[in-house]
Every structure is written in C-alpha cells, then in structure tokens.
Design a protein around this motif. Structure first.
Motif, PDB file in Angstrom:
ATOM      1  N   PRO A 116       3.925  30.970  -0.442  1.00 51.06           N
ATOM      2  CA  PRO A 116       3.227  30.868  -1.731  1.00 51.06           C
ATOM      3  C   PRO A 116       3.574  32.084  -2.591  1.00 51.06           C
ATOM      4  O   PRO A 116       3.924  33.141  -2.072  1.00 51.06           O
ATOM      5  N   PRO A 117       3.477  31.954  -3.904  1.00 56.46           N
ATOM      6  CA  PRO A 117       3.769  33.112  -4.761  1.00 56.46           C
ATOM      7  C   PRO A 117       2.730  34.200  -4.533  1.00 56.46           C
ATOM      8  O   PRO A 117       1.569  33.914  -4.225  1.00 56.46           O
ATOM      9  N   PRO A 118       3.124  35.441  -4.668  1.00 53.57           N
ATOM     10  CA  PRO A 118       2.157  36.522  -4.438  1.00 53.57           C
ATOM     11  C   PRO A 118       1.058  36.499  -5.491  1.00 53.57           C
ATOM     12  O   PRO A 118       1.269  36.074  -6.635  1.00 53.57           O
ATOM     13  N   GLU A 119      -0.115  36.971  -5.084  1.00 53.17           N
ATOM     14  CA  GLU A 119      -1.234  37.011  -6.019  1.00 53.17           C
ATOM     15  C   GLU A 119      -1.187  38.266  -6.888  1.00 53.17           C
ATOM     16  O   GLU A 119      -1.816  38.326  -7.921  1.00 53.17           O
ATOM     17  N   TRP A 120      -0.454  39.281  -6.432  1.00 53.25           N
ATOM     18  CA  TRP A 120      -0.376  40.538  -7.161  1.00 53.25           C
ATOM     19  C   TRP A 120       1.076  40.864  -7.453  1.00 53.25           C
ATOM     20  O   TRP A 120       1.957  40.581  -6.668  1.00 53.25           O
ATOM     21  N   VAL A 121       1.301  41.503  -8.619  1.00 50.42           N
ATOM     22  CA  VAL A 121       2.638  41.915  -9.019  1.00 50.42           C
ATOM     23  C   VAL A 121       2.592  43.408  -9.280  1.00 50.42           C
ATOM     24  O   VAL A 121       1.686  43.903  -9.952  1.00 50.42           O
ATOM     25  N   VAL A 122       3.550  44.131  -8.757  1.00 48.24           N
ATOM     26  CA  VAL A 122       3.635  45.564  -9.006  1.00 48.24           C
ATOM     27  C   VAL A 122       4.606  45.775 -10.162  1.00 48.24           C
ATOM     28  O   VAL A 122       5.752  45.334 -10.116  1.00 48.24           O
ATOM     29  N   GLU A 123       4.116  46.454 -11.197  1.00 49.26           N
ATOM     30  CA  GLU A 123       4.972  46.806 -12.318  1.00 49.26           C
ATOM     31  C   GLU A 123       5.406  48.252 -12.124  1.00 49.26           C
ATOM     32  O   GLU A 123       4.593  49.163 -12.181  1.00 49.26           O
ATOM     33  N   ARG A 124       6.670  48.466 -11.915  1.00 53.46           N
ATOM     34  CA  ARG A 124       7.156  49.802 -11.590  1.00 53.46           C
ATOM     35  C   ARG A 124       6.989  50.795 -12.731  1.00 53.46           C
ATOM     36  O   ARG A 124       6.654  51.935 -12.509  1.00 53.46           O
ATOM     37  N   GLY A 125       7.251  50.366 -13.935  1.00 60.50           N
ATOM     38  CA  GLY A 125       7.192  51.304 -15.052  1.00 60.50           C
ATOM     39  C   GLY A 125       5.795  51.853 -15.283  1.00 60.50           C
ATOM     40  O   GLY A 125       5.623  52.986 -15.688  1.00 60.50           O
TER      41      GLY A 125
END
Length: 79
Positions: free
Chosen positions: A52-61
């Motif tokens: 399944p797609p992740p529930e959280w996304v890490v934005e590096r910037g």
C-alpha cells in the motif's frame, strides 16, 4: 470420357482442407487466449503483491513529515 475426379471426391477433399485450416486457426487463437490469460493473472498477482502507499511522506528540503492526505488537499484541482 474425361479423367477428372468425381465431384463428390473433390468436395470431400475441399472439406478436409477447410477442417485442417480451421483447426490450425483455432489452435493459434487458443494460444493467443492463453497468453492473454497468463498476462492477466500476472497483472492481478502484481497488483495483489504491491504494497500500500505510505501514509507519511518525508520532504527533505523542509525536514518535515506530512500525512499524504494533507499533500492531496494542497494540490490545486485540475479542471
């Protein structure tokens, strides 16, 4: 008299030729069907195995994490 084969013999020969060609054509179509069924099964198996797609996304910037739903709300709607 003439030496040509009787009409019934010619018709039976024509029938055998048509049966042979039809059998070969059906075998070819059966092969195409088998290939499509195999592709469909592989596609379904791939869909079932996809995580399944992740529930959280890490934005590096920004060094932040966001819920994916938040990102969806921020996108402008395309009309």
């Amino acid at each position: 008299m003439h030496d040509s084969p009787p009409r019934l013999e010619l018709l039976r020969f024509a029938w055998r030729v048509v049966v042979q060609q039809a059998t070969a054509s059906l075998a070819q179509i059966d092969g195409w069907i088998a290939v499509e069924e195999r592709r469909g099964a592989e596609r379904r198996r791939g869909d079932e195995m996809r995580p399944p797609p992740p529930e959280w996304v890490v934005e590096r910037g920004l060094q932040k994490t966001h819920p994916r739903a938040c990102l969806r709300r921020q996108r402008p709607s395309v009309s």
